[in-house]
Write an enzyme that holds these catalytic residues in place. Structure first.
Site, mmCIF file in Angstrom:
data_model
loop_
_atom_site.group_PDB
_atom_site.id
_atom_site.type_symbol
_atom_site.label_atom_id
_atom_site.label_comp_id
_atom_site.label_asym_id
_atom_site.label_seq_id
_atom_site.Cartn_x
_atom_site.Cartn_y
_atom_site.Cartn_z
ATOM 1 N N GLN A 2 19.037 1.431 -10.239
ATOM 2 C CA GLN A 2 17.752 0.741 -10.282
ATOM 3 C C GLN A 2 16.599 1.579 -10.822
ATOM 4 O O GLN A 2 15.716 1.057 -11.497
ATOM 5 C CB GLN A 2 17.406 0.238 -8.877
ATOM 6 C CG GLN A 2 16.219 -0.685 -8.814
ATOM 7 C CD GLN A 2 16.227 -1.515 -7.558
ATOM 8 O OE1 GLN A 2 16.870 -2.548 -7.477
ATOM 9 N NE2 GLN A 2 15.520 -1.067 -6.547
ATOM 10 N N GLU B 101 7.785 -1.597 -12.194
ATOM 11 C CA GLU B 101 7.129 -0.408 -11.659
ATOM 12 C C GLU B 101 6.552 0.488 -12.749
ATOM 13 O O GLU B 101 6.196 1.637 -12.501
ATOM 14 C CB GLU B 101 8.106 0.364 -10.773
ATOM 15 C CG GLU B 101 8.541 -0.476 -9.581
ATOM 16 C CD GLU B 101 9.479 0.238 -8.636
ATOM 17 O OE1 GLU B 101 9.815 1.410 -8.904
ATOM 18 O OE2 GLU B 101 9.879 -0.373 -7.641
ATOM 19 N N ASP C 107 17.616 6.192 -7.944
ATOM 20 C CA ASP C 107 17.897 5.221 -6.883
ATOM 21 C C ASP C 107 19.034 4.331 -7.347
ATOM 22 O O ASP C 107 18.875 3.557 -8.289
ATOM 23 C CB ASP C 107 16.637 4.389 -6.600
ATOM 24 C CG ASP C 107 16.875 3.281 -5.584
ATOM 25 O OD1 ASP C 107 17.943 3.265 -4.940
ATOM 26 O OD2 ASP C 107 15.980 2.424 -5.437
ATOM 27 N N GLU D 51 18.766 8.100 -3.961
ATOM 28 C CA GLU D 51 18.415 7.081 -2.975
ATOM 29 C C GLU D 51 19.504 6.016 -2.902
ATOM 30 O O GLU D 51 20.057 5.623 -3.928
ATOM 31 C CB GLU D 51 17.073 6.454 -3.370
ATOM 32 C CG GLU D 51 16.541 5.417 -2.408
ATOM 33 C CD GLU D 51 15.218 4.830 -2.888
ATOM 34 O OE1 GLU D 51 14.964 3.646 -2.607
ATOM 35 O OE2 GLU D 51 14.449 5.554 -3.559
ATOM 36 N N ASP E 48 17.046 4.021 2.136
ATOM 37 C CA ASP E 48 16.011 2.986 2.013
ATOM 38 C C ASP E 48 16.522 1.714 2.678
ATOM 39 O O ASP E 48 16.173 1.400 3.804
ATOM 40 C CB ASP E 48 15.670 2.752 0.544
ATOM 41 C CG ASP E 48 14.706 1.584 0.337
ATOM 42 O OD1 ASP E 48 14.076 1.142 1.318
ATOM 43 O OD2 ASP E 48 14.586 1.090 -0.799
ATOM 44 N N LYS F 144 8.514 2.566 3.763
ATOM 45 C CA LYS F 144 7.798 1.435 3.168
ATOM 46 C C LYS F 144 7.105 0.669 4.292
ATOM 47 O O LYS F 144 7.763 0.145 5.189
ATOM 48 C CB LYS F 144 8.766 0.519 2.422
ATOM 49 C CG LYS F 144 9.422 1.161 1.206
ATOM 50 C CD LYS F 144 10.462 0.227 0.611
ATOM 51 C CE LYS F 144 11.040 0.778 -0.687
ATOM 52 N NZ LYS F 144 12.134 -0.070 -1.210
ATOM 53 N N ARG G 29 6.128 -0.620 -3.247
ATOM 54 C CA ARG G 29 7.134 -1.651 -3.485
ATOM 55 C C ARG G 29 7.011 -2.086 -4.946
ATOM 56 O O ARG G 29 6.017 -1.824 -5.613
ATOM 57 C CB ARG G 29 6.933 -2.878 -2.577
ATOM 58 C CG ARG G 29 7.050 -2.651 -1.089
ATOM 59 C CD ARG G 29 8.306 -1.955 -0.630
ATOM 60 N NE ARG G 29 9.565 -2.589 -0.965
ATOM 61 C CZ ARG G 29 10.327 -3.292 -0.120
ATOM 62 N NH1 ARG G 29 9.927 -3.493 1.121
ATOM 63 N NH2 ARG G 29 11.497 -3.771 -0.494
ATOM 64 N N SER G 30 8.028 -2.786 -5.433
ATOM 65 C CA SER G 30 7.978 -3.212 -6.840
ATOM 66 C C SER G 30 6.883 -4.251 -7.062
ATOM 67 O O SER G 30 6.287 -4.322 -8.135
ATOM 68 C CB SER G 30 9.335 -3.756 -7.284
ATOM 69 O OG SER G 30 9.784 -4.752 -6.401
ATOM 70 N N LYS H 170 6.627 8.122 -3.669
ATOM 71 C CA LYS H 170 7.280 7.359 -4.729
ATOM 72 C C LYS H 170 6.373 6.174 -5.026
ATOM 73 O O LYS H 170 6.274 5.254 -4.232
ATOM 74 C CB LYS H 170 8.659 6.895 -4.239
ATOM 75 C CG LYS H 170 9.430 6.052 -5.219
ATOM 76 C CD LYS H 170 10.751 5.613 -4.592
ATOM 77 C CE LYS H 170 11.493 4.657 -5.510
ATOM 78 N NZ LYS H 170 12.723 4.143 -4.871
#
Length: 439
Positions: A163, A205, A242, A287, A314, A339, A368-369, A390
């Protein structure tokens, strides 16, 4: 006492153009705080519930008017009258009011909006920067950024299964220098992709989403881009990625199905693949290397990789102290991604970070995205001396807002600020850190 006098929520948009919750909170003394809640694309199945309307006639069912109404008609009645500086009591009152283990009644997006707004209003009331209010005089460590410069998986439409591919300026002397190094690498990466005939359109992102040939090519291109920017891969700029493995894991066959490679892997085979990547490239962090429900496979991966690189949970931990405690007991991973909207209150977020630190796990504060212009996580990472953040690439305003805030904080702290770079990986021993730097 600084009494909360009014709370008001509205529906606004996130960086993907989807609705989200914004909350404004006021005190009798005239202070105000605003919090905007982010949302994710790839979500762990154990995350706190993000309440959506489901009305297909509005925003394709993604409206948040129910969550907004819950703030305005239920939460506000309970929280008005509280001391704005009593964050723990405010958060606990909302948890009790909801009464479910996953905040499914009122919605984590409703609860978090109020939690964030309360902290900002308290800081405003006291005339303090948010990082100073949250961390006191001890908040001074600027984080080593994970900059997501190549997107794959659910964040892009391409053949790359993993990802996110990130750069980490571990050799910088300050966060301001780290951001410059990241920006220069990002722009050299763009030039390199153009030269190779790849698209330089960006994903959610802010990273590029080129249609690369397989899952290894991003590593090759990143190493080249780092060199083109004038830096030494590993020593100056390391790589993190990730997998988001739950997204391509087949629970029926127990196989990891990589479309980009045209192969299926057992857990052992997949970890061997990851080992080969770690041995070949200056990788410092991975990740979600395995599926979120395969705890014993995570144990195996930690035994094989946990002394070499950071292994971040995560989807595995979802910022939840119950899952993190289980992971610590089992020896699973060595880091947790934090998060805020996975758990739903500021108090619970801080508790997760503290638990991680006490166990020798690192805590990576994350966006977050589906982000917003809210910069709370930049203040939070400094307040907690977490050491890593991040928060996306070197493009898109909602990502840059966090980097700009970090530079402001560093400027305000002056000589008392500290940037640890490779030493922010306190979950790895000195030999492991030096092996990455010298690769």
């Amino acid at each position: 006492m600084s009494i909360i006098s009014d709370i008001y929520a509205r529906e606004v948009l996130d960086s993907r153009g989807n609705p989200t919750v914004e909350v404004e909170l006021y005190t009798e003394a005239g202070a105000m705080g605003r919090g905007i809640v982010p949302s994710g694309a790839s979500t762990g199945e154990h995350e706190a519930v993000e309440l959506r309307d489901g009305d297909k006639s509005r925003f394709m069912g993604k409206g948040v008017t129910k969550a907004v109404d819950n703030v305005n008609n239920i939460i506000a009645k309970e929280i008005i009258g509280y001391d704005v500086t009593d964050q723990r009591a405010i958060d606990q009152a909302m948890i009790d009011l909801d009464g479910t283990p996953n905040k499914g009644k009122l919605g984590a997006n409703a609860i978090l909006g109020v939690s964030l707004a309360a902290a900002r209003a308290a800081a405003d009331e006291l005339g303090q920067p948010l990082y100073n209010y949250l961390g006191g005089f001890n908040g001074h460590v600027l984080p080593t950024p994970m900059m997501n410069v190549i997107n794959g998986g659910k964040h892009a439409n391409n053949k790359v299964d993993f990802q996110e591919f990130m750069i980490m300026p571990v050799g910088a002397k300050s966060v301001t220098e780290a951001i410059r190094m990241g920006s220069e690498t990002f722009h050299n990466l763009k030039n390199l992709l153009n030269e190779k005939g790849y698209s330089t359109a960006v994903g959610d992102e802010g990273g590029f989403a080129p249609d690369l040939k397989n899952n290894e090519e991003p590593f090759e291109i990143l190493v080249e881009a780092i060199k083109n920017a004038g830096y030494v891969p590993g020593k100056d700029v390391a790589i993190a990625f990730d997998c988001a493995s739950s997204e391509f894991y087949n629970a029926d066959t127990k196989k990891y199905e990589l479309v980009g490679d045209g192969k299926e892997y057992t857990a052992e085979e997949f970890v061997s693949l990851l080992e080969s990547i770690v041995d070949k490239y200056p990788v410092v962090s991975i990740e979600d290397p395995l599926d979120e429900n395969e705890w014993e496979d995570w144990q195996m991966a930690t035994e094989r990789l946990g002394k070499k690189v950071q292994l971040v949970g995560d989807d595995l931990f979802v910022t939840n102290t119950d899952y993190l405690a289980k992971g610590i007991k089992m020896g699973v991973g060595n880091s947790i991604l934090i998060k805020l909207n996975q758990i739903g209150t500021l108090t619970e977020t801080v508790e997760a970070v503290e638990m991680a630190k006490q166990a020798g796990y690192t805590a990576v504060i994350s966006h977050r995205s589906g982000e917003t212009e809210d910069t709370t996580i930049a203040d939070l990472v400094v307040a907690l001396n977490a050491g890593q953040i991040k928060t996306g690439s070197m493009s898109r305003g909602e990502r840059i807002a966090k980097y700009n805030q970090l530079m402001r904080i560093e400027d305000q702290l002056g000589k008392t600020s500290e940037y640890k770079g490779i030493h922010s990986f306190y979950n790895l021993d000195e030999d492991a850190r030096m092996a990455i730097v010298n690769k």
